[in-house]
Design a protein around this motif. Structure first.
Motif, PDB file in Angstrom:
ATOM      1  N   THR A 184      -1.846  -8.088  28.985  1.00 56.82           N
ATOM      2  CA  THR A 184      -1.018  -7.745  27.835  1.00 56.82           C
ATOM      3  C   THR A 184      -1.041  -8.723  26.696  1.00 56.82           C
ATOM      4  O   THR A 184      -0.176  -8.692  25.828  1.00 56.82           O
ATOM      5  CB  THR A 184       0.452  -7.589  28.282  1.00 56.82           C
ATOM      6  OG1 THR A 184       0.892  -8.838  28.764  1.00 56.82           O
ATOM      7  CG2 THR A 184       0.586  -6.545  29.346  1.00 56.82           C
ATOM      8  N   SER A 197       6.663  -5.768  19.945  1.00 54.95           N
ATOM      9  CA  SER A 197       7.841  -5.851  20.752  1.00 54.95           C
ATOM     10  C   SER A 197       8.545  -4.513  20.736  1.00 54.95           C
ATOM     11  O   SER A 197       9.547  -4.353  20.089  1.00 54.95           O
ATOM     12  CB  SER A 197       8.734  -6.933  20.222  1.00 54.95           C
ATOM     13  OG  SER A 197       9.998  -6.809  20.747  1.00 54.95           O
ATOM     14  N   TYR A 198       7.946  -3.549  21.405  1.00 52.94           N
ATOM     15  CA  TYR A 198       8.603  -2.267  21.545  1.00 52.94           C
ATOM     16  C   TYR A 198       9.734  -2.496  22.534  1.00 52.94           C
ATOM     17  O   TYR A 198       9.497  -2.945  23.650  1.00 52.94           O
ATOM     18  CB  TYR A 198       7.610  -1.214  22.037  1.00 52.94           C
ATOM     19  CG  TYR A 198       6.439  -1.092  21.103  1.00 52.94           C
ATOM     20  CD1 TYR A 198       6.550  -0.352  19.939  1.00 52.94           C
ATOM     21  CD2 TYR A 198       5.257  -1.778  21.350  1.00 52.94           C
ATOM     22  CE1 TYR A 198       5.479  -0.267  19.062  1.00 52.94           C
ATOM     23  CE2 TYR A 198       4.199  -1.694  20.480  1.00 52.94           C
ATOM     24  CZ  TYR A 198       4.309  -0.936  19.345  1.00 52.94           C
ATOM     25  OH  TYR A 198       3.261  -0.870  18.475  1.00 52.94           O
ATOM     26  N   GLN A 252       7.043 -12.127  25.375  1.00 53.86           N
ATOM     27  CA  GLN A 252       6.676 -10.723  25.518  1.00 53.86           C
ATOM     28  C   GLN A 252       5.460 -10.422  24.659  1.00 53.86           C
ATOM     29  O   GLN A 252       5.411 -10.784  23.484  1.00 53.86           O
ATOM     30  CB  GLN A 252       7.835  -9.823  25.089  1.00 53.86           C
ATOM     31  CG  GLN A 252       7.540  -8.340  25.235  1.00 53.86           C
ATOM     32  CD  GLN A 252       8.778  -7.494  25.048  1.00 53.86           C
ATOM     33  OE1 GLN A 252       9.645  -7.441  25.911  1.00 53.86           O
ATOM     34  NE2 GLN A 252       8.872  -6.858  23.900  1.00 53.86           N
ATOM     35  N   SER A 308       2.526  -7.410  23.504  1.00 52.60           N
ATOM     36  CA  SER A 308       2.334  -5.969  23.415  1.00 52.60           C
ATOM     37  C   SER A 308       0.985  -5.643  22.808  1.00 52.60           C
ATOM     38  O   SER A 308       0.483  -6.369  21.953  1.00 52.60           O
ATOM     39  CB  SER A 308       3.435  -5.331  22.567  1.00 52.60           C
ATOM     40  OG  SER A 308       4.713  -5.698  23.023  1.00 52.60           O
ATOM     41  N   HIS A 363       1.236   2.324  24.212  1.00 57.73           N
ATOM     42  CA  HIS A 363       1.370   0.872  24.176  1.00 57.73           C
ATOM     43  C   HIS A 363       1.460   0.318  25.600  1.00 57.73           C
ATOM     44  O   HIS A 363       2.019   0.943  26.497  1.00 57.73           O
ATOM     45  CB  HIS A 363       2.622   0.446  23.400  1.00 57.73           C
ATOM     46  CG  HIS A 363       2.919   1.298  22.209  1.00 57.73           C
ATOM     47  ND1 HIS A 363       2.259   1.160  21.012  1.00 57.73           N
ATOM     48  CD2 HIS A 363       3.810   2.311  22.037  1.00 57.73           C
ATOM     49  CE1 HIS A 363       2.731   2.037  20.143  1.00 57.73           C
ATOM     50  NE2 HIS A 363       3.664   2.753  20.748  1.00 57.73           N
ATOM     51  N   ILE A 416       3.006  -3.152  27.413  1.00 52.66           N
ATOM     52  CA  ILE A 416       3.924  -4.243  27.108  1.00 52.66           C
ATOM     53  C   ILE A 416       4.133  -5.082  28.358  1.00 52.66           C
ATOM     54  O   ILE A 416       4.450  -4.560  29.429  1.00 52.66           O
ATOM     55  CB  ILE A 416       5.297  -3.707  26.642  1.00 52.66           C
ATOM     56  CG1 ILE A 416       5.133  -2.671  25.527  1.00 52.66           C
ATOM     57  CG2 ILE A 416       6.198  -4.854  26.180  1.00 52.66           C
ATOM     58  CD1 ILE A 416       6.358  -1.821  25.324  1.00 52.66           C
ATOM     59  N   ASP A 452       9.432   5.164  28.194  1.00 52.79           N
ATOM     60  CA  ASP A 452       8.928   3.947  28.812  1.00 52.79           C
ATOM     61  C   ASP A 452       8.942   4.078  30.331  1.00 52.79           C
ATOM     62  O   ASP A 452       9.947   4.500  30.913  1.00 52.79           O
ATOM     63  CB  ASP A 452       9.792   2.739  28.426  1.00 52.79           C
ATOM     64  CG  ASP A 452       9.814   2.477  26.928  1.00 52.79           C
ATOM     65  OD1 ASP A 452       8.730   2.503  26.325  1.00 52.79           O
ATOM     66  OD2 ASP A 452      10.903   2.247  26.388  1.00 52.79           O
TER      67      ASP A 452
END
Length: 267
Positions: free
Chosen positions: A20, A24-25, A176, A178, A188, A190, A235
């Protein structure tokens, strides 16, 4: 507690970072649910832009966590937590963001020894206030977000009498990363890694402070789908929770699913 092999921890952490390396979803990541073998987390949220530039946002969600006992596999066998959370965020600079939030959590308490029955009291209530500050770098479909989060957690029994733990100050450090899959910015991947440290003021067995110490780590890997045709984000993810350290450590595997409704009151 069962010991988690050090090699397994390092391999999983390395896998997440390699897969990854970088938007920043904001998936609604699961909370820690204590000792178990497997756990599950389901959340429904609403994310609303608060200004025309879409720098300020409100995210409100309700989530439910379930878990197994430490000696079984079913991640849906026991009710573990109910969460109601409201957070306001502000991307006030290109690379900087802050947020603040209020949360209510209702957790189920179980004995740490077989047959893992409910304790008395069976419920612990928590009111949480937290703030976080993030530095963000992004470009070419990648985003890397590093965050420090400070929490104040106040605990009560079901009748609002004092719980064994009076309150806790907890610090969380998270990175984090993404990656957009393709040019449409619909799919995406993440990944994240977070370490948690805390100090508590106890009511029982004595009214005293614990020492400030490392508590746990959380490693996450998510797939996120944000179709352009509908205002929803879907998600699906996995969290590996390492509780404690050394010979006293244990691990829990989480399945996580959340749905976020974007701007139901207009953009």
């Amino acid at each position: 507690m069962k010991k988690v092999p050090a090699k397994s921890k390092l391999l999983l952490a390395a896998l997440i970072f390699v897969v990854t390396i970088s938007n920043s979803y904001a998936q609604l990541s699961p909370p820690g649910l204590g000792e178990a073998k497997n756990a599950s987390w389901f959340a429904l949220g609403v994310r609303q832009s608060l200004d025309s530039l879409k720098q300020k946002e409100s995210t409100t969600y309700v989530g439910v966590g379930l878990k197994s006992s430490p000696d079984e596999n079913n991640p849906f066998s026991k009710m573990a937590i109910l969460v109601i959370n409201e957070e306001i965020s502000n991307r006030y600079r290109k690379n900087w963001e802050y947020s603040y939030a209020l949360s209510y959590r209702r957790s189920n308490n179980y004995d740490s020894e077989a047959p893992y029955d409910e304790l008395n009291p069976a419920i612990e209530q928590e009111f949480r206030v937290y703030g976080r500050y993030s530095y963000i770098m992004e470009g070419n479909g990648l985003k890397w977000k590093n965050t420090v989060r400070q929490e104040f957690r106040k605990f009560f029994n079901p009748d609002f009498s004092n719980a064994e733990e009076n309150f806790q100050l907890r610090t969380r450090l998270k990175t984090q990363l993404s990656l957009d899959l393709g040019s449409t910015k619909t799919h995406h991947i993440i990944g994240g890694a977070e370490m948690l440290f805390a100090i508590s003021k106890e009511n029982e067995p004595e009214k005293q402070w614990s020492k400030f110490d490392y508590k746990e780590s959380r490693l996450t890997l998510y797939y996120s789908l944000s179709p352009h045709e509908i205002p929803f984000i879907f998600d699906v993810g996995y969290m590996y929770n390492i509780i404690g350290k050394g010979a006293d450590s244990s691990d829990v595997n989480y399945l996580a699913v959340d749905i976020i409704w974007k701007n139901p009151f207009g953009a």
